[in-house]
Design a protein around this motif. Structure first.
Motif: not given
Length: 459
Positions: A318-343
Motif C-alpha cells: 500500500t505504501l509503495l503504490n501510494t508513493v507512486k501516485l506522488e501525492p503532496d501529503n500522506i496522512t497515515i491513520h492508526a485504526l481506531s475502533v470507536k463507538n458507533g462504528s460497525q467494527i
C-alpha cells in the motif's frame, strides 16, 4: 469491560483513558477492574484481570503541592508499568494534542522541555523528538498566517458507509442532500459578516463532499466564494474515487479549490472487503491522474494502518503504490475502533502486526522525503500510538495545523460541526452542531442562536 475506581482523589475520565490505553483489548473482550487509592503518602494499586488480582504499593513522598491530575496519572502509569512490565509510547499522556503540549511547555521556559516530557509524562524519547520536530516546523507556518480563524464545512454523505467509520454519515440520497444543502447555505450566510478579514483556510470535509450532485456541489461552492472569496488554502475532501470525475474536479478548480484529498485507505483487496469499502485500484490511479492534469496545488492521500486482513507485507505494498501516485501529503491513520462504528459494534478488532506496520510507515515516509507536520491521537487507537500527517516540503495543510493546535478560531457549519473560540486568556469554548440529520434540519434556529452566543453577536 474496563472499570476504574479511585479512592482518595477525584475520579476523572483521563484516569480511565490511561488504563484503557494499557488494556484496550479488555474494552470488549474481557473483564478488568482497577482500583487506585492514595493515603499516607502511599499509592496503592489493585487490578483484577481475568480473575487474577495484581497488587502494588509505592511511596510517593510529600507531594501536597503537586496533587494535580497529572500527578495521579503519573502514579497510575508507574504502577501499571511496574506490575505488568509494559510501557506506552506516549507515557501517561491521554490528550489528543501532544504537539500542543510540547509547544506550551517550550514557551513556558520552565526548565528543559525534554526533561519535563520525559520525567513528568513518561513520554518516550522517540515521541518527544517527533513532537519537537513537528512543533518547530509548525512555528514557522503559524507565524506567517494573516488571520485568526478558519472555517470547517461538513457534508455528511457517502456512497456507502465503511465499517470503521463513526462519523455521523448517511448513504447519499439526492432529496436528503437537497434539504441539507439548503439549510447549510442558510447557516453559512447567517454568519457572513462575522469577521472582516479572510480566513486562513476553508476545509470542506465529511463524509464525502464529492458525493454531492454537480448542481448541489456547484451551488454550495458558489455561495462560499461570494462570501469569502478564494484567496486562501481551500480544501475539499474528494476522498472516494468512485465520486470523482473530470467534471466534478473542474467545478472544484473553477471555484478556487486548491487542495483535495483522494483517499485509498489501503490497496489490499481483502482489507477493503473486510471494511465494506467499495473501491477499485484503477479508480484511484485515474482520480490522481485527473487531479494532476487539472492542476490542483496539493493532493493528499489518506491511509489506515492496522486494518482487518492487513499485514506487514500488504501494508508495505500500500505504501509503495501510494508513493507512486506522488501525492503532496500522506496522512497515515492508526485504526481506531470507536463507538458507533460497525467494527466496534461487532466486537472490536486488533491487528497483531500493527507495531511492525507503524515502524515501517515512519521509516518509509522518511526515506521518500515526506516529513511529519501534524499529528493527533484518538481513543482506542492501535498501539496507543497516533495519526501522522506527512508532507513534502512546502505543501503542509494549514487547516490541519491550526485546527489541531488550537491556534485559530474555527467557525464550523453543518451537521456535527464543532465551532471553537479561543480567548486571549487561553480559554477555549466549543459549540457543537447537532449530529443527527433530522435535528440539524428541524432545530436549525437553535444552531444559529448558540453560535451567535459563542461569538458575541448582537441580536
Amino acid at each position: 469491560m474496563i472499570s476504574v475506581n479511585t479512592l482518595g482523589f477525584d475520579n476523572h475520565k483521563d484516569y480511565y483513558e490511561l488504563v484503557r490505553a494499557f488494556f484496550s483489548d479488555y474494552e470488549l473482550e474481557g473483564v478488568l477492574k482497577a482500583e487506585f487509592r492514595y493515603y499516607n503518602n502511599k499509592f496503592v494499586t489493585n487490578i483484577l484481570l481475568d480473575d487474577r488480582l495484581y497488587e502494588h504499593s509505592q511511596n510517593t513522598g510529600k507531594y501536597f503541592e503537586k496533587m494535580s491530575k497529572n500527578f495521579f496519572k503519573r502514579e497510575i502509569y508507574e504502577a501499571i508499568k511496574y506490575i505488568f512490565n509494559k510501557s506506552l509510547p506516549w507515557g501517561s499522556l491521554t490528550g489528543i494534542r501532544p504537539v500542543k503540549l510540547v509547544r506550551e511547555i517550550m514557551e513556558a521556559k520552565k526548565g528543559s522541555a525534554y526533561e519535563i516530557l520525559l520525567k513528568e509524562y513518561n513520554i518516550s524519547k522517540e515521541k518527544i523528538e517527533l513532537s519537537k520536530s513537528i512543533s518547530d516546523l509548525q512555528y514557522k507556518i503559524l507565524n506567517s498566517l494573516p488571520s485568526s480563524y478558519s472555517i470547517y464545512i461538513n457534508i455528511p454523505f457517502c456512497p456507502s458507509i465503511c465499517k470503521y467509520c463513526s462519523f455521523p454519515t448517511y448513504k447519499y440520497s439526492e432529496s436528503m442532500a437537497e434539504l441539507y444543502i439548503k439549510n447549510l447555505i442558510k447557516e453559512i450566510k447567517t454568519f457572513e459578516n462575522l469577521r472582516e478579514e479572510k480566513p486562513n483556510s476553508i476545509y470542506i470535509g465529511g463524509g464525502t463532499p464529492t458525493a454531492l450532485s454537480y448542481t448541489l456541489l456547484d451551488g454550495l461552492l458558489e455561495n462560499i466564494i461570494k462570501i469569502y472569496g478564494n484567496d486562501f488554502e481551500f480544501t475539499v475532501e474528494a476522498g472516494r474515487a468512485d465520486t470523482i470525475d473530470r467534471n466534478k474536479l473542474k467545478i472544484l478548480k473553477e471555484y478556487g479549490v486548491n487542495r483535495i484529498s483522494i483517499n485509498p485507505q489501503t490497496f489490499n483487496r481483502d482489507s477493503l472487503i473486510a471494511i465494506g469499502r467499495e473501491q477499485e485500484d484503477e479508480a484511484i490511479y485515474d482520480a490522481f491522474y485527473l487531479a494532476k492534469t487539472i492542476g490542483f496545488n496539493s493532493i493528499n492521500a489518506d491511509l489506515i494502518s492496522g486494518l482487518p486482513k492487513d499485514n506487514y507485507e500488504s501494508f508495505s505494498n500500500t505504501l509503495l503504490n501510494t508513493v507512486k501516485l506522488e501525492p503532496d501529503n500522506i496522512t497515515i491513520h492508526a485504526l481506531s475502533v470507536k463507538n458507533g462504528s460497525q467494527i466496534y459494534n461487532i466486537g472490536g478488532y486488533k491487528n497483531p502486526e500493527y507495531e511492525k506496520m507503524d515502524k515501517l510507515s515512519r521509516e518509509f515516509m522518511r526515506k521518500n522525503n515526506y516529513f511529519p507536520y501534524y499529528l493527533y491521537r484518538q481513543k482506542r487507537i492501535s498501539g496507543a500510538s497516533e495519526n501522522i500527517g506527512y508532507s513534502i516540503v512546502g505543501k503542509e495543510c494549514i487547516y490541519n495545523i491550526v485546527m489541531m493546535e488550537d491556534t485559530d478560531d474555527i467557525i464550523a457549519f453543518g451537521l456535527g460541526g464543532v465551532s471553537k473560540r479561543i480567548f486571549d486568556d487561553g480559554r477555549i469554548i466549543r459549540q457543537p452542531n447537532f449530529r443527527g440529520l433530522r435535528e440539524y434540519n428541524e432545530r436549525f434556529d437553535e444552531i444559529i442562536s448558540k453560535k451567535r452566543i459563542l461569538f458575541d453577536l448582537e441580536d
